[in-house]
Design an enzyme around this catalytic site. Structure first.
Site, mmCIF file in Angstrom:
data_model
loop_
_atom_site.group_PDB
_atom_site.id
_atom_site.type_symbol
_atom_site.label_atom_id
_atom_site.label_comp_id
_atom_site.label_asym_id
_atom_site.label_seq_id
_atom_site.Cartn_x
_atom_site.Cartn_y
_atom_site.Cartn_z
ATOM 1 N N GLY A 18 31.773 46.420 50.519
ATOM 2 C CA GLY A 18 32.054 47.956 49.424
ATOM 3 C C GLY A 18 29.850 47.067 49.346
ATOM 4 N N SER A 20 27.493 48.176 49.541
ATOM 5 C CA SER A 20 26.523 50.113 49.614
ATOM 6 C C SER A 20 25.998 50.674 48.503
ATOM 7 C CB SER A 20 26.719 50.390 51.037
ATOM 8 O OG SER A 20 27.770 51.500 50.450
ATOM 9 N N ARG A 21 26.995 50.051 46.875
ATOM 10 C CA ARG A 21 26.073 50.665 46.717
ATOM 11 C C ARG A 21 27.281 49.700 45.229
ATOM 12 N NH1 ARG A 21 29.288 57.114 46.994
ATOM 13 N NH2 ARG A 21 31.135 55.613 47.821
ATOM 14 N N ASP A 68 36.763 52.307 56.011
ATOM 15 C CA ASP A 68 37.074 52.068 54.599
ATOM 16 C C ASP A 68 38.011 51.221 54.945
ATOM 17 O OD1 ASP A 68 39.540 52.742 52.343
ATOM 18 O OD2 ASP A 68 39.399 55.192 53.366
ATOM 19 N N ASN A 95 33.586 42.460 48.059
ATOM 20 C CA ASN A 95 33.635 42.551 46.853
ATOM 21 C C ASN A 95 34.804 43.827 46.696
ATOM 22 O OD1 ASN A 95 32.159 44.391 44.792
ATOM 23 N ND2 ASN A 95 31.178 45.689 46.767
ATOM 24 N N SER A 149 38.081 40.611 38.123
ATOM 25 C CA SER A 149 38.343 41.639 36.981
ATOM 26 C C SER A 149 38.720 40.935 35.803
ATOM 27 C CB SER A 149 38.185 42.747 37.230
ATOM 28 O OG SER A 149 38.362 43.788 36.211
ATOM 29 N N TYR A 164 45.985 47.753 39.716
ATOM 30 C CA TYR A 164 44.660 47.648 39.140
ATOM 31 C C TYR A 164 44.355 46.088 38.494
ATOM 32 C CZ TYR A 164 39.740 46.930 38.146
ATOM 33 O OH TYR A 164 38.417 46.278 38.541
ATOM 34 N N LYS A 168 43.948 42.187 40.487
ATOM 35 C CA LYS A 168 42.842 41.872 40.424
ATOM 36 C C LYS A 168 42.942 40.874 39.648
ATOM 37 C CE LYS A 168 39.632 44.077 41.267
ATOM 38 N NZ LYS A 168 38.192 44.450 42.598
#
Length: 260
Positions: A18, A20-21, A68, A95, A149, A164, A168
């Site tokens: 991940g 690229s952004r 993906d 990431n 996170s 989520y 995490k």
């Protein structure tokens, strides 16, 4: 060797999922600025190419891979290909991840639950097993950095998708367990717990639930969200020789949000 020399990453190679952004891009750019070449994944071809251009402008080699990682088979295949085509890898940053859904736990389907755990936890396990595992037999060892996170430490009211928080929290404990196993083998394993940064997913949440975002901001002691670039220096530190004696740590970067 000077103090700042210990933060240099010349001749090293990073693999970041991940990258690229968002926060991944900022960590990739920071580590490249410190001297490392970068292999990185992303789903969007345009973002991959844009970040590759930025990395190359820093004088580094960039190897974008469109994939993906929510699918374990894809994650495993890409990791094996990275080692074969671009290895050895000195630094791994797990990431990739996200909430992606906001549904109450009482209506969340098993398929939705598994999708988020695969995206956040299974990808971290597979990359660590394959990329991190390959570091164990190298004299130089390596660095594994898992992006968890503050949601793995505390919960936010009035939001769905508790898979989520669960995932995490699992990443934090996985970090400690692997750090224990690999502590004598020159591979450090640490986790970063970012607070709220206004990346693309949180900008979407801000549009959909502006009252929730403003409430979250008001509860941060520093009264502001983080800038994505704030994460870069911490990633460089954990990737470098400066952090050689740190392993199993969970480092919080949240403007004080977990203090209250």
């Amino acid at each position: 060797m000077t103090l700042f020399d210990r933060f240099r990453l010349d001749g090293k190679r990073l693999f970041i999922t991940g990258g690229s952004r968002g926060l991944g891009r900022e960590m990739a750019l920071a580590i490249a600025e410190a001297g490392a070449d970068v292999i990185f994944t992303g789903r969007d071809e345009a973002s991959l190419q844009k970040t590759a251009n930025e990395l190359e402008a820093l004088g580094r080699q960039a190897f974008p891979i469109q994939a993906d990682f929510s699918t374990p088979d894809t994650c495993e295949e890409v990791c094996e290909r990275v080692l074969g085509d671009y290895g050895p890898v000195d630094i791994l940053i797990n990431n990739i991840g996200g909430r992606r859904i906001s549904v109450p736990i009482e209506t969340q389907s098993l398929a939705e639950w598994q999708q988020i755990l695969d995206l956040n936890v299974t990808s971290t396990f597979l990359c660590t097993r394959i990329i991190g595992g390959a570091m164990l037999d190298r004299e130089t060892g390596g660095r594994v950095i898992n992006i968890a996170s503050i949601s793995g430490l505390v919960t936010t009211p009035d939001i769905g998708g508790r898979s989520y928080e669960t995932s995490k929290g699992a990443i934090i404990q996985f970090t400690k367990a692997v750090a224990t196993d690999w502590a004598t083998r020159r591979v450090t394993v640490n986790a970063i717990c970012p607070g709220t940064f206004m990346t693309e997913p949180n900008l979407r949440w801000a549009r959909e639930k502006p009252e929730l975002i403003e409430k979250m901001k008001s509860q941060i002691p520093m009264q502001q969200f983080g800038e994505p670039s704030d994460l870069g220096p911490l990633a460089v530190y954990l990737a470098s020789d400066a952090a050689r004696y740190m392993t199993g740590a969970t480092m919080v970067l949240d403007g004080g949000a977990t203090l209250v």
